[in-house]
Design a protein around this motif. Structure first.
Motif, PDB file in Angstrom:
ATOM      1  N   ARG A 124      -8.816   6.709  -4.596  1.00  0.00           N
ATOM      2  CA  ARG A 124      -7.362   6.832  -4.582  1.00  0.00           C
ATOM      3  C   ARG A 124      -6.863   6.410  -3.202  1.00  0.00           C
ATOM      4  O   ARG A 124      -7.385   6.859  -2.189  1.00  0.00           O
ATOM      5  N   LEU A 125      -5.857   5.539  -3.190  1.00  0.00           N
ATOM      6  CA  LEU A 125      -5.361   5.004  -1.923  1.00  0.00           C
ATOM      7  C   LEU A 125      -3.984   5.521  -1.544  1.00  0.00           C
ATOM      8  O   LEU A 125      -3.456   5.146  -0.496  1.00  0.00           O
ATOM      9  N   GLY A 126      -3.387   6.338  -2.394  1.00  0.00           N
ATOM     10  CA  GLY A 126      -2.088   6.918  -2.061  1.00  0.00           C
ATOM     11  C   GLY A 126      -1.041   5.860  -1.753  1.00  0.00           C
ATOM     12  O   GLY A 126      -0.851   4.910  -2.517  1.00  0.00           O
ATOM     13  N   ASP A 127      -0.408   5.989  -0.605  1.00  0.00           N
ATOM     14  CA  ASP A 127       0.683   5.078  -0.248  1.00  0.00           C
ATOM     15  C   ASP A 127       0.211   3.677   0.144  1.00  0.00           C
ATOM     16  O   ASP A 127       1.014   2.804   0.431  1.00  0.00           O
ATOM     17  N   ARG A 128      -1.095   3.439   0.134  1.00  0.00           N
ATOM     18  CA  ARG A 128      -1.628   2.106   0.449  1.00  0.00           C
ATOM     19  C   ARG A 128      -1.713   1.205  -0.785  1.00  0.00           C
ATOM     20  O   ARG A 128      -1.985   0.020  -0.673  1.00  0.00           O
ATOM     21  N   VAL A 129      -1.493   1.763  -1.978  1.00  0.00           N
ATOM     22  CA  VAL A 129      -1.577   0.974  -3.208  1.00  0.00           C
ATOM     23  C   VAL A 129      -0.652  -0.248  -3.168  1.00  0.00           C
ATOM     24  O   VAL A 129      -1.083  -1.364  -3.477  1.00  0.00           O
ATOM     25  N   PRO A 130       0.624  -0.115  -2.770  1.00  0.00           N
ATOM     26  CA  PRO A 130       1.485  -1.304  -2.747  1.00  0.00           C
ATOM     27  C   PRO A 130       0.973  -2.412  -1.821  1.00  0.00           C
ATOM     28  O   PRO A 130       1.109  -3.596  -2.147  1.00  0.00           O
ATOM     29  N   SER A 131       0.353  -2.074  -0.697  1.00  0.00           N
ATOM     30  CA  SER A 131      -0.150  -3.121   0.202  1.00  0.00           C
ATOM     31  C   SER A 131      -1.312  -3.879  -0.440  1.00  0.00           C
ATOM     32  O   SER A 131      -1.450  -5.088  -0.242  1.00  0.00           O
ATOM     33  N   VAL A 132      -2.129  -3.190  -1.229  1.00  0.00           N
ATOM     34  CA  VAL A 132      -3.221  -3.858  -1.940  1.00  0.00           C
ATOM     35  C   VAL A 132      -2.635  -4.775  -3.016  1.00  0.00           C
ATOM     36  O   VAL A 132      -3.072  -5.914  -3.182  1.00  0.00           O
ATOM     37  N   ALA A 133      -1.615  -4.298  -3.716  1.00  0.00           N
ATOM     38  CA  ALA A 133      -0.964  -5.120  -4.745  1.00  0.00           C
ATOM     39  C   ALA A 133      -0.360  -6.382  -4.125  1.00  0.00           C
ATOM     40  O   ALA A 133      -0.490  -7.475  -4.680  1.00  0.00           O
ATOM     41  N   ILE A 134       0.273  -6.239  -2.976  1.00  0.00           N
ATOM     42  CA  ILE A 134       0.865  -7.400  -2.295  1.00  0.00           C
ATOM     43  C   ILE A 134      -0.219  -8.392  -1.895  1.00  0.00           C
ATOM     44  O   ILE A 134      -0.082  -9.599  -2.094  1.00  0.00           O
ATOM     45  N   TYR A 135      -1.318  -7.901  -1.326  1.00  0.00           N
ATOM     46  CA  TYR A 135      -2.442  -8.775  -0.958  1.00  0.00           C
ATOM     47  C   TYR A 135      -2.910  -9.579  -2.172  1.00  0.00           C
ATOM     48  O   TYR A 135      -3.089 -10.793  -2.105  1.00  0.00           O
ATOM     49  N   CYS A 136      -3.120  -8.882  -3.294  1.00  0.00           N
ATOM     50  CA  CYS A 136      -3.617  -9.548  -4.505  1.00  0.00           C
ATOM     51  C   CYS A 136      -2.608 -10.543  -5.058  1.00  0.00           C
ATOM     52  O   CYS A 136      -2.993 -11.623  -5.520  1.00  0.00           O
ATOM     53  N   ASN A 137      -1.330 -10.206  -5.004  1.00  0.00           N
ATOM     54  CA  ASN A 137      -0.306 -11.145  -5.454  1.00  0.00           C
ATOM     55  C   ASN A 137      -0.325 -12.406  -4.601  1.00  0.00           C
ATOM     56  O   ASN A 137      -0.249 -13.522  -5.116  1.00  0.00           O
TER      57      ASN A 137
END
Length: 193
Positions: A124-137
């Motif tokens: 679980r990454l908590g508030d870091r999830v959006p940064s991972v999504a942005i990287y993948c996008n």
């Protein structure tokens, strides 16, 4: 391609069977709780099938012909290393050999320009999830998280668990990453739009 369809169904049935079985002792010992451990166990087995549904996966091979997969964790390198071994044991995705790298979520943004075919979130990454999504996008790669709520927070794929296990996809995130998923897979997956 009826043989491929039956292969998909066998994979999904196998993943559902894994969910019924208790998580292995090593995973149960290091995961925050039993439910997360089960989701990670099922997720690491579903991840290659989701990658195989990417219609452009062949273009994501490295010059040596491998698919590079990343396992991203917060602070549990031992868990991520064990998950990497599970992926390596699978050997290939749609005939392409795989290479697995383990890195922290903090190191993800500084990773070099080498191509990546997919990212698996191990904790679980908590508030870091959006940064991972942005990287993948930005990298146009599929990101998979087995954790409840991450698909709704922008991760492209995960699992939906009810009376059975199904792939779970965020249609908007797939579009933002420019991912084209096979129609058959989209028909069997649960969607978040």
């Amino acid at each position: 391609m009826p043989g491929q369809r039956s292969g998909w169904m066998r994979s999904l049935v196998a993943c559902a069977a894994v969910l019924v079985v208790l998580a292995s002792p090593w995973l149960g010992a290091v995961a925050a709780d039993e439910q997360d451990a089960r989701r990670v166990t099922v997720g690491i087995n579903v991840f290659p099938a989701v990658l195989a549904a990417d219609r452009d996966i062949e273009a994501k091979r490295s010059a040596s012909g491998e698919l590079t997969l990343l396992i991203v964790h917060r602070d549990d390198a031992a868990l991520a290393d064990r998950l990497a071994e599970v992926l390596k044991d699978k050997g290939a995705v749609r005939g392409a050999p795989i290479r697995v790298e383990v890195l922290t979520v903090d190191a993800l943004g500084t990773r070099g320009p080498d191509g990546v075919a997919g990212v698996f979130i191990a904790q679980r990454l908590g508030d870091r999830v959006p940064s991972v999504a942005i990287y993948c996008n930005q990298k146009r790669v599929l990101c998979f998280s087995p954790f409840e709520g991450d698909v709704e927070r922008g991760i492209a794929a995960g699992i939906a668990v009810s009376d059975r296990v199904l792939p779970y996809v965020n249609v908007t995130a797939l579009g933002q990453a420019g991912l084209r998923i096979k129609p058959f897979f989209m028909r069997i997956a649960e969607r978040y739009e």
